[in-house]
Enzyme design. Sequence first.
Site, PDB file in Angstrom:
ATOM      1  N   CYS A 105      -3.581  10.129  -7.163  1.00  0.00           N
ATOM      2  CA  CYS A 105      -3.338   9.811  -8.576  1.00  0.00           C
ATOM      3  C   CYS A 105      -4.431  10.356  -9.486  1.00  0.00           C
ATOM      4  CB  CYS A 105      -3.215   8.303  -8.772  1.00  0.00           C
ATOM      5  SG  CYS A 105      -1.860   7.564  -7.859  1.00  0.00           S
ATOM      6  N   GLU A 148      -1.916  -0.409  -9.531  1.00  0.00           N
ATOM      7  CA  GLU A 148      -2.541   0.913  -9.613  1.00  0.00           C
ATOM      8  C   GLU A 148      -1.428   1.914  -9.393  1.00  0.00           C
ATOM      9  OE1 GLU A 148      -3.584   4.237  -9.183  1.00  0.00           O
ATOM     10  OE2 GLU A 148      -4.568   3.866  -7.262  1.00  0.00           O
ATOM     11  N   ALA A 173       0.839  -1.207   0.000  1.00  0.00           N
ATOM     12  CA  ALA A 173       0.000   0.000   0.000  1.00  0.00           C
ATOM     13  C   ALA A 173       0.874   1.257   0.000  1.00  0.00           C
ATOM     14  CB  ALA A 173      -0.932  -0.007   1.209  1.00  0.00           C
ATOM     15  N   PRO A 174       0.340   2.382  -0.493  1.00  0.00           N
ATOM     16  CA  PRO A 174       1.110   3.625  -0.585  1.00  0.00           C
ATOM     17  C   PRO A 174       0.933   4.504   0.644  1.00  0.00           C
ATOM     18  CG  PRO A 174      -0.974   3.928  -1.684  1.00  0.00           C
ATOM     19  CD  PRO A 174      -0.993   2.522  -1.114  1.00  0.00           C
ATOM     20  N   TRP A 175       1.640   5.652   0.632  1.00  0.00           N
ATOM     21  CA  TRP A 175       1.581   6.549   1.780  1.00  0.00           C
ATOM     22  C   TRP A 175       0.553   7.662   1.659  1.00  0.00           C
ATOM     23  CZ3 TRP A 175       2.617  11.060  -0.537  1.00  0.00           C
ATOM     24  CH2 TRP A 175       3.656  11.166  -1.475  1.00  0.00           C
ATOM     25  N   SER A 233       4.247   4.019  -7.404  1.00  0.00           N
ATOM     26  CA  SER A 233       4.803   4.725  -8.553  1.00  0.00           C
ATOM     27  C   SER A 233       4.939   3.800  -9.755  1.00  0.00           C
ATOM     28  CB  SER A 233       6.186   5.281  -8.193  1.00  0.00           C
ATOM     29  OG  SER A 233       7.104   4.211  -8.002  1.00  0.00           O
ATOM     30  N   PRO A 286       2.478  -1.741   4.609  1.00  0.00           N
ATOM     31  CA  PRO A 286       2.265  -0.300   4.451  1.00  0.00           C
ATOM     32  C   PRO A 286       3.566   0.376   4.023  1.00  0.00           C
ATOM     33  CG  PRO A 286       2.571  -0.832   6.764  1.00  0.00           C
ATOM     34  CD  PRO A 286       2.592  -2.143   6.019  1.00  0.00           C
TER      35      PRO A 286
END
Length: 482
Positions: free
Chosen positions: A288, A251, A152-154, A230, A179
């Site tokens: 995004c 994604e 998962a992203p930040w 990214s 995470p």
Amino acid sequence: MTTELRRLRNYINGEFRDAADGRTIEVVNPATGEAYATSPLSGPADVDAAMEAAAAAFPAWRDTTPAERQKALLRIADAFEERAEDLIAAESENTGKPLGLTRTDEIPPMVDQIRFFAGAARMLEGRSAGEYMEGLTSIVRREPIGVCAQVAPWNYPMMMAVWKFAPALAAGNTVVLKPSDTTPASTTLMAEIIGAIVPKGVFNVLCGDRDTGRAMVEHRTPAMASITGSVRAGIEVAGSAARDVKRVHLELGGKAPVVVFGDLDGEALTKAAEEIAVAGYFNAGQDCTAATRVLVHESVHDAFVAALAKAAADTRTGAADDEDVLYGPLNNAAQLERVAGFVERLPAHARVETGGHRVGDRGYFYAPTVVSGLKQDDEIIQNEVFGPVITVQSFTDEAQALEYANGVEFALASSVWTKDHGRAMRMSKALDFGCVWINTHIPLVAEMPHGGFKKSGYGKDLSAYGFDDYTRIKHVMTSLDG
């Protein structure tokens, strides 16, 4: 006096653990720039342990009935509501996000999305049986994939965790979720909540850095790798997964065009500018799908830029407990440097209408910024800034608007602003993006898919399409003779 840092831990096989070798990472509150916790820097031994736990738990979880999985997810949703203030506090410390907006704009959709996938669990079915060859009946089974390695992203640590674990668990998979190294606090709290509801090993959380995520994806156990991040990270994951033919769900980045036509004028144009400002600056533009690349017809360009600059100047960033701010800080020092760098490197023909500077000297706050006078091949047009910077370009006609809109490597989201229904329909067909909004930008609902094309990745989050991504299809053929 030194304040003792909070100690976050991995969650593996139903228990909290430090990294096997004891390594840690300091976790920084981006609103202050100061460390408030440590989290494990997980290595190969930790990855092995988490994967082993998820693999051991998979057969029993796979064989639970859809009704049992639904019940578990509904209990998770209820528990998230009950622990909402704890989750909000953790997420705000993670990210610096305003407390009020986290309470109203993140907790309700997260809970709703979990409940949606709880319902989807009851829809895990193949197509009806049929005879396509004499004496033989075909049946299609839809089954869980297995262990899912998820990163998962930040930018939305809680929300993106939900987008990953909810469909995976609903379909009968088990999960190892990592995470971001900068935002582990809310995910480890989720582990505490979810771990009290599902059997041990079904849901595991590994904290760590890029190397931890790479080890998860390259591990022999997962049948699927899912990442939100990214383009660079997505390419690495796809390459790693290809070595043993893992399924991949990506994604990645976005560069959403926001196309404003000349039939908007007066109040309608001002209202559009105000709504676009919110959609561009929300979450500090760290989204995004953010409305940060505006294309405006030349006939209303100057009026729109003036309205947008005013909306930007009226937008505030600041502390999490300030009820009048729209967004908090950028996530980390490197991201602040990145965003500032785009503005500092602007070409001579660009004009900063407002903003373009850091706010304060504590934390990673950046002013709401509008840049006009840009050309299609400018760096800031072609690359994702991921910050509170909205660019504006002028176009002459519908054809040029489409050329500019589609003329980037990303293809996640877009929007069209016009009173002309026919034009809106033509644009929605021709825009090469996974989502097209008309006269709005950024709303998402659990029932509709989210995902892009081109370098924005593949696979869908949310909706029945997102649920399908976490299943596999099996054909069973049986003879009617015996």
